[in-house]
Scaffold this active site. Structure first.
Site, PDB file in Angstrom:
ATOM      1  N   GLU A 145     104.242  22.940  17.185  1.00 28.09           N
ATOM      2  CA  GLU A 145     104.089  24.232  16.518  1.00 28.09           C
ATOM      3  C   GLU A 145     105.366  24.696  15.828  1.00 28.09           C
ATOM      4  O   GLU A 145     105.328  25.470  14.891  1.00 28.09           O
ATOM      5  CB  GLU A 145     103.647  25.307  17.514  1.00 28.09           C
ATOM      6  CG  GLU A 145     104.822  25.932  18.235  1.00 28.09           C
ATOM      7  CD  GLU A 145     104.442  27.007  19.251  1.00 28.09           C
ATOM      8  OE1 GLU A 145     103.308  26.998  19.736  1.00 28.09           O
ATOM      9  OE2 GLU A 145     105.298  27.834  19.550  1.00 28.09           O
ATOM     10  N   CYS A 168     100.718  20.460  25.141  1.00 19.70           N
ATOM     11  CA  CYS A 168      99.303  20.809  25.319  1.00 19.70           C
ATOM     12  C   CYS A 168      98.535  20.583  24.022  1.00 19.70           C
ATOM     13  O   CYS A 168      98.294  19.468  23.639  1.00 19.70           O
ATOM     14  CB  CYS A 168      99.096  22.214  25.821  1.00 19.70           C
ATOM     15  SG  CYS A 168     100.507  23.024  26.540  1.00 19.70           S
ATOM     16  N   GLY A 207     102.319  21.015  36.672  1.00 19.14           N
ATOM     17  CA  GLY A 207     103.480  21.726  37.220  1.00 19.14           C
ATOM     18  C   GLY A 207     103.128  22.957  38.012  1.00 19.14           C
ATOM     19  O   GLY A 207     103.371  23.029  39.209  1.00 19.14           O
ATOM     20  N   GLU A 232      96.508  17.131  25.973  1.00 21.89           N
ATOM     21  CA  GLU A 232      95.175  17.702  26.127  1.00 21.89           C
ATOM     22  C   GLU A 232      94.139  16.671  25.660  1.00 21.89           C
ATOM     23  O   GLU A 232      94.286  16.092  24.589  1.00 21.89           O
ATOM     24  CB  GLU A 232      95.117  18.967  25.273  1.00 21.89           C
ATOM     25  CG  GLU A 232      93.860  19.751  25.377  1.00 21.89           C
ATOM     26  CD  GLU A 232      92.828  19.289  24.378  1.00 21.89           C
ATOM     27  OE1 GLU A 232      91.653  19.312  24.734  1.00 21.89           O
ATOM     28  OE2 GLU A 232      93.198  18.908  23.266  1.00 21.89           O
ATOM     29  N   HIS A 264      92.070  25.975  30.631  1.00 21.06           N
ATOM     30  CA  HIS A 264      91.948  27.318  30.083  1.00 21.06           C
ATOM     31  C   HIS A 264      90.546  27.878  30.276  1.00 21.06           C
ATOM     32  O   HIS A 264      90.235  28.967  29.824  1.00 21.06           O
ATOM     33  CB  HIS A 264      92.376  27.346  28.617  1.00 21.06           C
ATOM     34  CG  HIS A 264      93.849  27.139  28.495  1.00 21.06           C
ATOM     35  ND1 HIS A 264      94.402  25.892  28.304  1.00 21.06           N
ATOM     36  CD2 HIS A 264      94.890  27.997  28.612  1.00 21.06           C
ATOM     37  CE1 HIS A 264      95.716  26.009  28.284  1.00 21.06           C
ATOM     38  NE2 HIS A 264      96.051  27.265  28.465  1.00 21.06           N
ATOM     39  N   GLU A 293     105.975  25.510  40.982  1.00 19.46           N
ATOM     40  CA  GLU A 293     106.567  26.535  40.109  1.00 19.46           C
ATOM     41  C   GLU A 293     106.307  27.972  40.575  1.00 19.46           C
ATOM     42  O   GLU A 293     106.242  28.898  39.759  1.00 19.46           O
ATOM     43  CB  GLU A 293     106.097  26.354  38.646  1.00 19.46           C
ATOM     44  CG  GLU A 293     106.464  24.986  38.081  1.00 19.46           C
ATOM     45  CD  GLU A 293     106.029  24.771  36.620  1.00 19.46           C
ATOM     46  OE1 GLU A 293     105.859  25.757  35.890  1.00 19.46           O
ATOM     47  OE2 GLU A 293     105.875  23.601  36.225  1.00 19.46           O
TER      48      GLU A 293
HETATM   49  N1  GLN Z   1     104.927  22.943  33.587  1.00 19.70           N
HETATM   50  C1  GLN Z   1     104.273  24.026  32.957  1.00 19.70           C
HETATM   51  C2  GLN Z   1     103.164  24.567  33.855  1.00 19.70           C
HETATM   52  O1  GLN Z   1     102.537  23.815  34.490  1.00 19.70           O
HETATM   53  C3  GLN Z   1     103.706  23.623  31.613  1.00 19.70           C
HETATM   54  C4  GLN Z   1     103.031  24.767  30.908  1.00 19.70           C
HETATM   55  C5  GLN Z   1     102.708  24.511  29.435  1.00 19.70           C
HETATM   56  O2  GLN Z   1     102.699  23.430  28.960  1.00 19.70           O
HETATM   57  N2  GLN Z   1     102.403  25.506  28.696  1.00 19.70           N
HETATM   58  O3  GLN Z   1     102.903  25.741  33.907  1.00 19.70           O
HETATM   59 ZN    ZN Z   2     100.586  22.707  28.661  1.00 16.29          ZN
END
Ligand code: GLN
Ligand code: ZN
Length: 729
Positions: free
Chosen positions: A578, A615, A405, A637, A666, A457
């Site tokens: 979570e 994620c 995204g 992930e 990350h 985004e």
């Molecule tokens: N669509 C969001 C992005 O790409 C998803 C972020 C996430 O899963 N934390 O930033």
């Molecule tokens: Zn994510």
């Protein structure tokens, strides 16, 4: 009555923590500046503690993560200096990042193959002192059970051996102190009888050091309080807000005479409403009958709250007057103690009962909620049929590639948004800016050769905050930063009233992006559960009603997408796992509303392909629930934890499509083609290849453009190679 507080945020009111550490990484801040900066931040924190409460822990100021600190202190990793420490936090060799209990904090997962001997621990402890930022207060440690439970232990059958060895190591760690603060939040999870026995033995070993321990549990109740009472500790901290069963137990069975009850009565977590001081004092009065020796404290660490309401005057005054952040929680502890002691009368300005008129504002929404029926929670066509329809509509290659995204939020993007927010940049100029970014990005994605595109985004600051600002009934803060992991923070919105949508929230940008290309552009929504999980939520109505209200807004949004020719929509639910309660017995109720909210939100036409994204979601435990969400594609992930994924999919027959997050976003490292290819090939042994997508494991917001370009080129190349391999063989 004495007061104890812990976990006060170390982020700094102006995010000084982030600026210092990231500045150090970028070589703009020297080691000396970093140290003195962190020290003054710590000073401020301690000053606040000292102003309001009697006791507090020391050593909470970490340079990245408290779990890693524990591992380094124990000598599980050897770090001579900061660079070596940060080497474990970021980059190619970073440890796994996972959610800390059911909060939105993420910790680094230590990997354990053996426990260092006490003499090794002694030297590790000395070394660690160099990484420490001043010490004042009661030394704080994450307890041995929680530490081990949350680490990755390679040989599962060695848990017992490791725990007992750890207890010896901890006995060494606590040697130099008289009183120690030990956190054992893992005690509130489901604990087996065998584990209880191990905990007893471990604490007995630690007790060889003959030191006083204040043991803290939080986030929920402890199911084995009877045994907990027997542990050789001086004080026991219990969460009486989220662990109301703790309170029931005390009222029924009392509390041991030889221990101090540290009663967590001030909310450290989800609801930001001010504490009803009179009620709290009443509770303290009652508790005092059962526990002869007690103090009061926050119910869970305060770092889940923003620092202070000061500076948030842009909020409606009626709302501001209801709110209490971390600093105000300290004040409340002091106030409760003072009222209890008769030093002050309850100040009527502090707490006023909430006025119902602010909460119930949307009659139309309430009618819609009431009318919901079974059919509203199901799509008209089963996914096995939808697959065929969508295949025709979308006509994608094998191993389709996409991204999650967001694209790099460069300085330029952040500056434009800040300018727009502050009024320096006009709406028209800002819109033009965003449109240009979108069209550049569409061209870029086409050039790189991705199959399903996104709009990037650029208009969004944060995936939850953005929607919070569009929806009615949710407030956002100016400076309410809360730490999410390492140096990263976010500002959780505050859901205070009925939620509704006045107009389309995201359609303009996505439709514009789609108008520029023949390839499908994915619409992007943050799911109801994640919006709830990463916000503070009103507690005067059932949570499912809040979730369904958001879901109805999404449903309307999806209809608008469909009208605008959008064929793929992704509903992000990174917080789905979570948010699950810590105890299994509470899962069914949670997943029931969480799944229904997702299904209500994603009530789309059969030809519309619904994606979801999660994620770092320890998949295996929730796979059965996940299937029930009835999406078409899920992206997860797969770079850091591929073994787990393979295990899950080898056990169940998962007939939906999976986007493998083969690039760990990350980390700044550019993933090699061979590396990504290897992951897919392994997964392809247990998942049909027609169901596999190739993508990064999350949004690219925090990445730099150079890394993004190089990595995406490799990602597309990976898919091309795979296509060749699997179609020729
Ligand atoms: N669509 C969001 C992005 O790409 C998803 C972020 C996430 O899963 N934390 O930033
Ligand atoms: Zn994510």
């Amino acid at each position: 009555m004495e007061t104890y507080a812990y976990g006060f945020p170390h982020y700094g009111t102006n995010r000084e923590y982030k600026k210092l550490i990231e500045g150090f990484w970028d070589k703009k801040v020297s080691e000396e500046e970093l140290r003195s900066g962190l020290e003054s931040l710590e000073r401020e924190r301690i000053d606040l503690y000292q102003k309001y409460v009697d006791y507090f822990p020391s050593g909470e100021m970490t340079v990245y993560d408290p779990m890693l600190d524990m591992a380094v202190m124990l000598g599980i990793y050897t770090c001579e200096n900061l660079d070596q420490y940060f080497y474990l936090c970021r980059g190619k060799n970073a440890l796994d990042l996972t959610k800390w209990f059911n909060t939105d904090y993420h910790y680094l997962v230590p990997e354990i193959s053996s426990i260092p001997s006490p003499s090794k621990v002694r030297s590790a402890k000395k070394r660690f002192k160099k990484l420490r930022v001043q010490e004042q207060g009661i030394p704080y440690l994450i307890g041995p059970f929680t530490f081990l439970k949350l680490s990755k232990v390679y040989e599962k059958d060695k848990f017992e051996q490791h725990l007992l060895a750890l207890a010896e190591a901890y006995a060494e760690l606590i040697q130099d102190y008289d009183l120690i603060h030990i956190d054992e939040p893992a005690f509130v999870q489901d604990i087996t009888d065998h584990e209880k026995e191990l905990i007893r033995r471990a604490y007995k070993i630690m007790n060889q050091a003959h030191k006083d321990i204040f043991l803290f549990t939080y986030y929920d109740s402890v199911d084995f309080l009877e045994e907990l009472y027997q542990l050789p500790v001086k004080g026991i901290g219990l969460d009486l807000i989220y662990g109301s069963r703790n309170l029931d137990f005390i009222l029924e069975h009392g509390f041991p005479d030889d221990k101090i009850l540290i009663a967590g009565i001030v909310d450290g977590r989800r609801a930001l409403w001010r504490t009803d001081i009179d009620k709290a004092v009443e509770m303290v009065n009652e508790l005092s009958l059962y526990a002869p020796d007690f103090m009061i404290s926050n119910a869970s660490p305060l770092y889940h709250l923003p620092i202070t309401i000061e500076g948030e005057e842009q909020l409606d005054s009626w709302l501001l007057e209801q709110l209490s952040f971390a600093r105000e929680r300290l004040y409340e502890l002091q106030l409760i103690s003072q009222v209890y002691e008769g030093e002050v009368e309850e100040s009527p300005e502090w707490y006023t009962p909430r006025d119902q008129k602010y909460f119930t504002v949307d009659k139309q929404l309430q009618r819609r909620l009431k009318k919901l029926q079974e059919a509203d929670f199901a799509r008209s066509t089963p996914h096995t049929e939808r697959v065929k329809i969508q295949k025709k509509v979308l006509n994608l290659p094998l191993f389709p590639t996409t991204t999650i995204g967001s694209y790099p939020q460069t300085k330029e993007v952040r500056k434009a948004r800040a300018g727009f927010k502050s009024g320096r940049v006009s709406k028209q100029d800002y819109d033009t800016f965003v449109s240009e970014k979108i069209s550049d990005l569409i061209r870029f994605q086409e050039d790189v050769g991705l199959d399903v595109l996104v709009h990037g985004e650029f208009e969004r600051s944060d995936m939850v905050e953005f929607f919070a600002q569009k929806l009615n009934g949710i407030a956002t803060t100016k400076n309410g930063w809360v730490i999410s992991y390492g140096t990263r923070g976010y500002r959780p919105p505050i859901i205070y009233g009925d939620i509704s949508r006045s107009e389309p929230m995201t359609v303009k940008e996505v439709a514009y992006a789609q108008s520029l290309t023949d390839k499908p552009v994915k619409g992007m929504l943050t799911g109801p559960v994640t919006i709830i999980a990463w916000s503070y939520v009103r507690d005067d109505i059932p949570i499912h009603e809040v979730a369904y209200s958001i879901a109805l807004c999404h449903q309307d949004e999806i209809k608008d997408y469909e009208k605008n020719g959008i064929k793929i929509i992704q509903i992000d639910e990174p917080a789905f796992r979570e948010k699950a309660p810590l105890k299994r017995r509470d899962w069914a109720a949670y997943f029931d509303w969480a799944i229904k909210a997702f299904r209500l939100a994603s009530h789309a036409k059969p030809e519309t392909q619904i994606h979801t994204h999660m994620c770092y979601s320890e998949f295996s435990e929730i796979i059965d629930y996940i299937v029930d969400m009835d999406f078409d594609v899920i992206s997860i992930e797969a770079a850091r934890s591929r073994a787990d994924i393979i295990q899950v999919f080898s056990k169940i027959e998962f007939s939906r499509q999976i986007g493998l997050g083969v690039w760990d976003v990350h980390s700044p490292a550019v993933p090699a083609v061979s590396q990504m290819e290897a992951i897919v090939k392994e997964v392809a042994k247990v998942v049909p290849i027609e169901n596999i997508w190739v993508n990064p494991d999350c949004g690219l917001k925090t990445r730099k453009w150079e890394e993004t370009i190089a990595s995406l080129k490799n990602l597309v190349k990976t898919a091309q190679r795979l296509r060749k391999k699997y179609t020729s063989s």
